[in-house]
Design a protein around this motif. Structure first.
Motif, mmCIF file in Angstrom:
data_model
loop_
_atom_site.group_PDB
_atom_site.id
_atom_site.type_symbol
_atom_site.label_atom_id
_atom_site.label_comp_id
_atom_site.label_asym_id
_atom_site.label_seq_id
_atom_site.Cartn_x
_atom_site.Cartn_y
_atom_site.Cartn_z
ATOM 1 N N CYS A 117 0.937 -1.149 -0.049
ATOM 2 C CA CYS A 117 -0.100 -0.029 0.058
ATOM 3 C C CYS A 117 0.686 1.181 0.080
ATOM 4 O O CYS A 117 2.038 0.942 0.225
ATOM 5 N N ASP A 118 0.118 2.448 -0.277
ATOM 6 C CA ASP A 118 0.995 3.712 0.057
ATOM 7 C C ASP A 118 1.056 3.913 1.386
ATOM 8 O O ASP A 118 0.158 4.548 2.049
ATOM 9 N N SER A 124 -4.910 4.527 2.996
ATOM 10 C CA SER A 124 -4.436 3.380 2.354
ATOM 11 C C SER A 124 -3.916 2.349 3.422
ATOM 12 O O SER A 124 -4.127 1.135 3.010
ATOM 13 N N SER A 128 -5.795 -1.434 3.471
ATOM 14 C CA SER A 128 -5.051 -2.791 3.314
ATOM 15 C C SER A 128 -4.994 -3.852 4.592
ATOM 16 O O SER A 128 -5.175 -4.907 4.482
#
Length: 172
Positions: A117-118, A124, A128
């Protein structure tokens, strides 16, 4: 240290706050040294509910901790290898790490054996974590894939074969 900006723990703590608002019984254990200023800041933001600060721990304690968690979240912005990722997967703990965090996507086989993920985005991270925790089929797939890849690439036998192969190339 939890306050080192490269470790990006503040994004994780903010993501956990979002998660905790939806899943009231959630817990986050943070390992590492910290300074009181960052804890005060998180407290002032109302982000400390459900968080346990374990401080620095001896390496031999890591496996015991890993055996008692549902997920390892590695929010670092950079990583040269990520041994903790391998250790977690060896204990059958799914991993969430950064898509652009140095070696992390390579170790996690670009999402095949860990969720990427970011990590700069708390939303984010939250999404996730929610995906890995709530989707049992996906979670089992990550663990199964990780077990296979770890055996193929990181077991003592696999590493020894690679070393012998490299040695033979140089000797010839």
């Amino acid at each position: 240290s939890l306050s080192d900006p490269r470790k990006n723990i503040s994004s994780l703590v903010e993501a956990f706050h979002l998660y905790k608002n939806k899943y009231l019984d959630a817990q986050l254990w943070l390992i590492g040294g910290y300074d009181d200023n960052i804890i005060k800041q998180w407290n002032d933001n109302g982000w400390m509910d459900g968080i346990t600060l374990l401080g620095t721990v001896q390496h031999k304690e890591i496996w015991n901790i890993l055996d008692n968690v549902s997920l390892l979240i590695h929010p670092s912005l950079e990583e040269t290898f990520g041994g903790i990722l391998i250790e977690a997967m060896a204990r059958k703990v799914p991993v969430v790490g950064g898509t652009n965090s140095g070696a992390v996507p390579y170790v996690l086989e670009f999402g095949k054996i860990g969720e990427l993920c970011d990590v700069c985005s708390p939303i984010s991270i939250f999404q996730s974590v929610e995906k890995v925790i709530n989707d049992q089929e996906y979670r089992n797939l990550l663990v199964s894939n990780a077990t296979q890849i770890l055996s193929e690439k990181y077991s003592n036998i696999a590493v020894a074969k690679l070393q012998v192969s490299m040695y033979e190339k140089f000797v010839r």
